[in-house]
Design an enzyme around this catalytic site. Sequence first.
Site, PDB file in Angstrom:
ATOM      1  N   LYS A 126       1.051  -1.093  -0.022  1.00  0.00           N
ATOM      2  CA  LYS A 126      -0.071   0.206   0.011  1.00  0.00           C
ATOM      3  C   LYS A 126       0.877   1.230   0.082  1.00  0.00           C
ATOM      4  O   LYS A 126       1.863   1.097   0.765  1.00  0.00           O
ATOM      5  CB  LYS A 126      -0.805  -0.061   1.268  1.00  0.00           C
ATOM      6  N   LYS A 139     -12.636  -8.221  -8.343  1.00  0.00           N
ATOM      7  CA  LYS A 139     -13.161  -8.251  -6.930  1.00  0.00           C
ATOM      8  C   LYS A 139     -14.763  -8.982  -7.246  1.00  0.00           C
ATOM      9  O   LYS A 139     -15.684  -8.296  -7.453  1.00  0.00           O
ATOM     10  CB  LYS A 139     -13.086  -7.261  -5.893  1.00  0.00           C
TER      11      LYS A 139
END
Length: 364
Positions: A163, A262
């Site tokens: 991240k 997703k």
Amino acid sequence: MLVFEQLCLHRFTMPLKFPFQNSTTTVTEKKVLIVELIDPAGTRGYGECVAFDAPWYTEETIETAQHIIANHIWPMIKTQTISHPNELNLSPIRRNHMAKTAIEGAVWDLYAKKQRQPLYQVIGGRTNQVPVGAAIGIQPDYSTLSHKIQQALNKGFQRIKLKVKPGYDIKILEQVRRDYPDLSLMVDANSAYTLQEIDHLKQFDYFNLLMIEQPLAADDFLEHAVLQQQIKTPICLDESIHTLEDVKVALTLKSCQVISIKLAKVGGFRQAITIHDYCQEQGIPVWCGGMLEAGIGRAQSLALATLPNFYYPADPGPSNRYWQKDIIQPEIEMEHGIIKLPDHPGIGYQVELPPSQSECLDSN
């Protein structure tokens, strides 16, 4: 035929083993909503709603999803008799993809059990083995980050995702590449940047990344296209992708070179498979992102990742990376960076729910 006699909603909280931080929030626990569909023979199908308790990722939350499922989806489907999950019609309800995915996942699990086949096979998967990578959140210092990277590599994870956000990016990547020059590496910005930072974003090209995931705003295809023209690093769109139409816009504008699928964000298996097939036709690789799923959602996402155009290692990893105790038995395990899905019917795991707030609705 598939007939739905009862719907049960189970809600509980699972603490994460370690806090997970991205550019917008820190998650220390996950509220979980499980859908259980029961047919007249007593066969049970399970789905999971992976929405968070606040609308920082999408507009949905656990509370809104539970309301939509109980008060809108269940009244719509409880009188339906279908022969295949693809016949399930939820189109009168706009968006609410995570709520729809929870229901649709339960229908697919029920269907696969009645067919006496594993879920990955009934959706068209060609293998029960899924290579997986590790996602590592923002850390307090480089020493901690390096330790977590090394731990993941020692366990066999095949790819690392970091991240990033302004102030936690270039210097960190310089240190990572110094210590891990051959690491299979990608980054995820969760919309942390703007196009005004394009000169800064160009620096990501120095680090030989697999991709940069969602650098700009979730609803901005045009500026991602401008950015992709200016950088060599492939852009992957994630938060931007909810429908096949979103994919078509992104590829027409050349906003990205990779698509993250997703399951919960696109509304379930039917839409996810359609997006997968379209990207395969267009020569665009896809990969399976994660949503801090408990065991049911994790097993279903991994089943999706068995389809042939899932090119990069998937995010949903073994259960013990996230949870002290998962809600399925046996728990999902990884060996040499591979998760091998069981060949039992349905999701392939026994569901063992913790004490929960439960609501059961009959079809009468």
